[in-house]
Design a protein around this motif. Structure first.
Motif, PDB file in Angstrom:
ATOM      1  N   ASP A 158      37.964  33.410  33.233  1.00 27.12           N
ATOM      2  CA  ASP A 158      38.846  33.844  34.323  1.00 27.12           C
ATOM      3  C   ASP A 158      39.748  34.970  33.833  1.00 27.12           C
ATOM      4  OD1 ASP A 158      37.994  32.124  36.313  1.00 27.12           O
ATOM      5  OD2 ASP A 158      39.692  30.746  36.138  1.00 27.12           O
ATOM      6  N   MET A 159      40.060  35.892  34.730  1.00 26.91           N
ATOM      7  CA  MET A 159      40.974  36.984  34.431  1.00 26.91           C
ATOM      8  C   MET A 159      41.994  37.075  35.561  1.00 26.91           C
ATOM      9  SD  MET A 159      38.141  39.710  33.051  1.00 26.91           S
ATOM     10  CE  MET A 159      39.330  40.944  32.583  1.00 26.91           C
ATOM     11  N   TRP A 160      43.146  37.696  35.284  1.00 29.46           N
ATOM     12  CA  TRP A 160      44.211  37.791  36.289  1.00 29.46           C
ATOM     13  C   TRP A 160      43.702  38.371  37.598  1.00 29.46           C
ATOM     14  CZ3 TRP A 160      48.279  34.989  35.630  1.00 29.46           C
ATOM     15  CH2 TRP A 160      48.831  34.787  34.373  1.00 29.46           C
ATOM     16  N   ASP A 161      42.940  39.459  37.530  1.00 26.87           N
ATOM     17  CA  ASP A 161      42.514  40.112  38.763  1.00 26.87           C
ATOM     18  C   ASP A 161      41.556  39.250  39.568  1.00 26.87           C
ATOM     19  OD1 ASP A 161      40.491  40.490  36.867  1.00 26.87           O
ATOM     20  OD2 ASP A 161      39.968  42.481  37.601  1.00 26.87           O
ATOM     21  N   SER A 162      40.663  38.536  38.911  1.00 34.76           N
ATOM     22  CA  SER A 162      39.721  37.695  39.659  1.00 34.76           C
ATOM     23  C   SER A 162      40.423  36.479  40.268  1.00 34.76           C
ATOM     24  CB  SER A 162      38.555  37.259  38.771  1.00 34.76           C
ATOM     25  OG  SER A 162      38.996  36.505  37.669  1.00 34.76           O
ATOM     26  N   ILE A 163      41.413  35.934  39.572  1.00 39.15           N
ATOM     27  CA  ILE A 163      42.172  34.810  40.128  1.00 39.15           C
ATOM     28  C   ILE A 163      42.971  35.282  41.340  1.00 39.15           C
ATOM     29  CG2 ILE A 163      44.011  33.133  39.676  1.00 39.15           C
ATOM     30  CD1 ILE A 163      43.078  33.248  36.676  1.00 39.15           C
ATOM     31  N   ALA A 164      43.623  36.441  41.225  1.00 41.45           N
ATOM     32  CA  ALA A 164      44.390  36.991  42.348  1.00 41.45           C
ATOM     33  C   ALA A 164      43.482  37.269  43.539  1.00 41.45           C
ATOM     34  CB  ALA A 164      45.113  38.264  41.920  1.00 41.45           C
ATOM     35  N   ARG A 165      42.321  37.826  43.293  1.00 44.30           N
ATOM     36  CA  ARG A 165      41.376  38.115  44.378  1.00 44.30           C
ATOM     37  C   ARG A 165      40.937  36.820  45.059  1.00 44.30           C
ATOM     38  NH1 ARG A 165      37.430  40.320  41.603  1.00 44.30           N
ATOM     39  NH2 ARG A 165      38.787  42.034  41.004  1.00 44.30           N
ATOM     40  N   HIS A 166      40.716  35.776  44.272  1.00 46.62           N
ATOM     41  CA  HIS A 166      40.289  34.491  44.832  1.00 46.62           C
ATOM     42  C   HIS A 166      41.352  33.901  45.763  1.00 46.62           C
ATOM     43  CE1 HIS A 166      38.508  30.499  45.054  1.00 46.62           C
ATOM     44  NE2 HIS A 166      39.707  30.015  44.762  1.00 46.62           N
ATOM     45  N   PHE A 167      42.611  33.947  45.347  1.00 51.00           N
ATOM     46  CA  PHE A 167      43.673  33.320  46.130  1.00 51.00           C
ATOM     47  C   PHE A 167      44.292  34.228  47.181  1.00 51.00           C
ATOM     48  CE2 PHE A 167      43.473  30.411  42.566  1.00 51.00           C
ATOM     49  CZ  PHE A 167      43.525  29.194  43.220  1.00 51.00           C
ATOM     50  N   TYR A 168      44.300  35.537  46.947  1.00 47.88           N
ATOM     51  CA  TYR A 168      45.016  36.451  47.840  1.00 47.88           C
ATOM     52  C   TYR A 168      44.104  37.382  48.633  1.00 47.88           C
ATOM     53  CZ  TYR A 168      49.010  34.897  45.056  1.00 47.88           C
ATOM     54  OH  TYR A 168      49.958  34.140  44.420  1.00 47.88           O
ATOM     55  N   GLY A 169      42.812  37.276  48.452  1.00 48.19           N
ATOM     56  CA  GLY A 169      41.910  38.078  49.255  1.00 48.19           C
ATOM     57  C   GLY A 169      41.340  39.281  48.531  1.00 48.19           C
ATOM     58  N   ILE A 170      40.575  40.051  49.278  1.00 48.12           N
ATOM     59  CA  ILE A 170      39.777  41.128  48.702  1.00 48.12           C
ATOM     60  C   ILE A 170      40.589  42.149  47.915  1.00 48.12           C
ATOM     61  CG2 ILE A 170      39.793  42.560  50.768  1.00 48.12           C
ATOM     62  CD1 ILE A 170      36.746  43.069  50.045  1.00 48.12           C
ATOM     63  N   ARG A 171      41.811  42.403  48.306  1.00 48.46           N
ATOM     64  CA  ARG A 171      42.657  43.348  47.572  1.00 48.46           C
ATOM     65  C   ARG A 171      43.752  42.629  46.787  1.00 48.46           C
ATOM     66  NH1 ARG A 171      42.813  48.123  52.088  1.00 48.46           N
ATOM     67  NH2 ARG A 171      40.719  48.845  51.634  1.00 48.46           N
ATOM     68  N   GLY A 172      43.501  41.383  46.489  1.00 48.52           N
ATOM     69  CA  GLY A 172      44.473  40.551  45.794  1.00 48.52           C
ATOM     70  C   GLY A 172      44.820  41.016  44.397  1.00 48.52           C
ATOM     71  N   GLU A 173      43.917  41.770  43.760  1.00 49.43           N
ATOM     72  CA  GLU A 173      44.223  42.225  42.407  1.00 49.43           C
ATOM     73  C   GLU A 173      45.468  43.098  42.356  1.00 49.43           C
ATOM     74  OE1 GLU A 173      41.199  45.170  44.014  1.00 49.43           O
ATOM     75  OE2 GLU A 173      41.323  43.004  43.936  1.00 49.43           O
ATOM     76  N   THR A 174      45.846  43.675  43.493  1.00 50.11           N
ATOM     77  CA  THR A 174      47.083  44.460  43.535  1.00 50.11           C
ATOM     78  C   THR A 174      48.317  43.561  43.495  1.00 50.11           C
ATOM     79  OG1 THR A 174      47.147  44.524  45.952  1.00 50.11           O
ATOM     80  CG2 THR A 174      45.986  46.319  44.835  1.00 50.11           C
ATOM     81  N   LEU A 175      48.112  42.262  43.671  1.00 48.95           N
ATOM     82  CA  LEU A 175      49.213  41.299  43.648  1.00 48.95           C
ATOM     83  C   LEU A 175      49.215  40.444  42.386  1.00 48.95           C
ATOM     84  CD1 LEU A 175      48.941  40.067  47.349  1.00 48.95           C
ATOM     85  CD2 LEU A 175      50.434  41.845  46.423  1.00 48.95           C
ATOM     86  N   MET A 176      48.387  40.796  41.406  1.00 51.43           N
ATOM     87  CA  MET A 176      48.300  39.942  40.227  1.00 51.43           C
ATOM     88  C   MET A 176      49.609  39.890  39.443  1.00 51.43           C
ATOM     89  SD  MET A 176      45.658  41.901  37.750  1.00 51.43           S
ATOM     90  CE  MET A 176      46.265  43.075  36.561  1.00 51.43           C
ATOM     91  N   HIS A 177      50.481  40.880  39.635  1.00 49.57           N
ATOM     92  CA  HIS A 177      51.798  40.828  38.988  1.00 49.57           C
ATOM     93  C   HIS A 177      52.587  39.595  39.427  1.00 49.57           C
ATOM     94  CE1 HIS A 177      52.681  42.837  42.800  1.00 49.57           C
ATOM     95  NE2 HIS A 177      53.910  42.375  42.662  1.00 49.57           N
ATOM     96  N   ILE A 178      52.355  39.118  40.651  1.00 52.46           N
ATOM     97  CA  ILE A 178      53.020  37.912  41.139  1.00 52.46           C
ATOM     98  C   ILE A 178      52.559  36.702  40.325  1.00 52.46           C
ATOM     99  CG2 ILE A 178      53.245  36.352  43.125  1.00 52.46           C
ATOM    100  CD1 ILE A 178      53.002  38.904  44.893  1.00 52.46           C
ATOM    101  N   LEU A 179      51.267  36.638  40.040  1.00 56.84           N
ATOM    102  CA  LEU A 179      50.739  35.545  39.222  1.00 56.84           C
ATOM    103  C   LEU A 179      51.290  35.596  37.802  1.00 56.84           C
ATOM    104  CD1 LEU A 179      46.956  35.535  40.186  1.00 56.84           C
ATOM    105  CD2 LEU A 179      48.755  34.023  41.022  1.00 56.84           C
ATOM    106  N   ILE A 180      51.321  36.789  37.237  1.00 56.65           N
ATOM    107  CA  ILE A 180      51.821  36.947  35.866  1.00 56.65           C
ATOM    108  C   ILE A 180      53.287  36.553  35.787  1.00 56.65           C
ATOM    109  CG2 ILE A 180      52.260  38.606  34.023  1.00 56.65           C
ATOM    110  CD1 ILE A 180      49.710  40.108  35.053  1.00 56.65           C
TER     111      ILE A 180
END
Length: 69
Positions: free
Chosen positions: A10-32
């Protein structure tokens, strides 16, 4: 707020995409920010417990013209 147990690779961007949708990787800072103990991890091993904060549907992502679409 939800929780997620990582699987190997698992990587930050793939986890963000899974939970936040197709452009979720732009929100991975929230996860971090919600999981500072893993801030330096790029590729997760299995069984790390992550906190997944809820995000407002009002968050807008502004893309440059070559990425819009």
């Amino acid at each position: 707020m939800r929780e997620h147990t990582t699987t190997q690779g698992d990587m930050w961007d793939s986890i963000a995409r899974h939970f936040y949708g197709i452009r979720g990787e732009t929100l991975m800072h929230i996860l971090i920010d919600a999981n500072p103990q893993y801030r330096d991890v790029a590729v997760f091993p299995a069984n790390c417990e992550l906190v997944i904060p809820d995000v407002s549907r009002e968050i807008r992502v502004t893309w440059p013209p070559w990425r819009a679409g």
